[in-house]
Design a protein around this motif. Sequence first.
Motif, PDB file in Angstrom:
ATOM      1  N   UNK A 147      48.044 -10.495   9.796  1.00  0.00           N
ATOM      2  CA  UNK A 147      46.625 -10.336  10.085  1.00  0.00           C
ATOM      3  C   UNK A 147      45.965 -11.653  10.463  1.00  0.00           C
ATOM      4  N   UNK A 148      46.758 -12.697  10.563  1.00  0.00           N
ATOM      5  CA  UNK A 148      46.229 -14.017  10.897  1.00  0.00           C
ATOM      6  C   UNK A 148      46.715 -14.441  12.270  1.00  0.00           C
ATOM      7  N   UNK A 149      46.220 -15.610  12.705  1.00  0.00           N
ATOM      8  CA  UNK A 149      46.597 -16.155  14.008  1.00  0.00           C
ATOM      9  C   UNK A 149      47.609 -17.288  13.902  1.00  0.00           C
ATOM     10  N   UNK A 150      47.574 -18.025  12.791  1.00  0.00           N
ATOM     11  CA  UNK A 150      48.435 -19.208  12.631  1.00  0.00           C
ATOM     12  C   UNK A 150      49.495 -18.930  11.567  1.00  0.00           C
ATOM     13  N   UNK A 151      50.731 -19.318  11.867  1.00  0.00           N
ATOM     14  CA  UNK A 151      51.838 -19.202  10.926  1.00  0.00           C
ATOM     15  C   UNK A 151      51.705 -20.327   9.895  1.00  0.00           C
ATOM     16  N   UNK A 152      52.002 -20.030   8.659  1.00  0.00           N
ATOM     17  CA  UNK A 152      51.981 -21.062   7.636  1.00  0.00           C
ATOM     18  C   UNK A 152      50.622 -21.117   6.946  1.00  0.00           C
ATOM     19  N   UNK A 153      50.399 -22.238   6.307  1.00  0.00           N
ATOM     20  CA  UNK A 153      49.173 -22.412   5.547  1.00  0.00           C
ATOM     21  C   UNK A 153      48.112 -23.062   6.409  1.00  0.00           C
ATOM     22  N   UNK A 154      47.042 -22.366   6.562  1.00  0.00           N
ATOM     23  CA  UNK A 154      45.914 -22.921   7.301  1.00  0.00           C
ATOM     24  C   UNK A 154      44.834 -23.293   6.292  1.00  0.00           C
ATOM     25  N   UNK A 155      44.107 -24.337   6.565  1.00  0.00           N
ATOM     26  CA  UNK A 155      43.024 -24.720   5.656  1.00  0.00           C
ATOM     27  C   UNK A 155      41.770 -23.974   6.062  1.00  0.00           C
TER      28      UNK A 155
END
Length: 157
Positions: A147-155
């Motif tokens: 459901x997000x756009x960026x893989x990994x941890x985004x701040x």
Amino acid sequence: MTRPRRALACALATVPLAALLLAGCTSPEPMPTPSTSRTATAAPTPTPTPTPELHPEGTASDNQAFFDHVNRALIDSGVALNGAAFVDNLVANGFVRADMEVTPDVTAIGVGADNIVFSVRFGDTCLLGQWGNIGYTSLTTAVLSTGRCIVGTARPA
């Protein structure tokens, strides 16, 4: 006169006559004279490129030109560039902060990140921008299964 001399004399006598006859057959064509008048031609008027606009109800593709326009303006402004600067600039230009993600400016070991990735979600599509050692680039893509756009941890944006 001997026979070979007579043949030579006859041949030499006919050469000027043949040349004269052939010269009459080939008259040179008149050379065209260059024109002295010059016609001014109007240079085509360039069609101005309209400034891209934000389409809040559109898709990522609908908004990529505006996204690139505002990001390049920020890059060209000479301000210090980091994730917060890109997010704040996008918000100032009408993008919704709640729809954004951004990667950290510093790696897990405390070194400055080579590249920063930031995104804006539009329904089921995403606009991704990247700035860093590669310069600036952007792309549109589908939302991830998370459901997000960026893989990994985004701040937080």
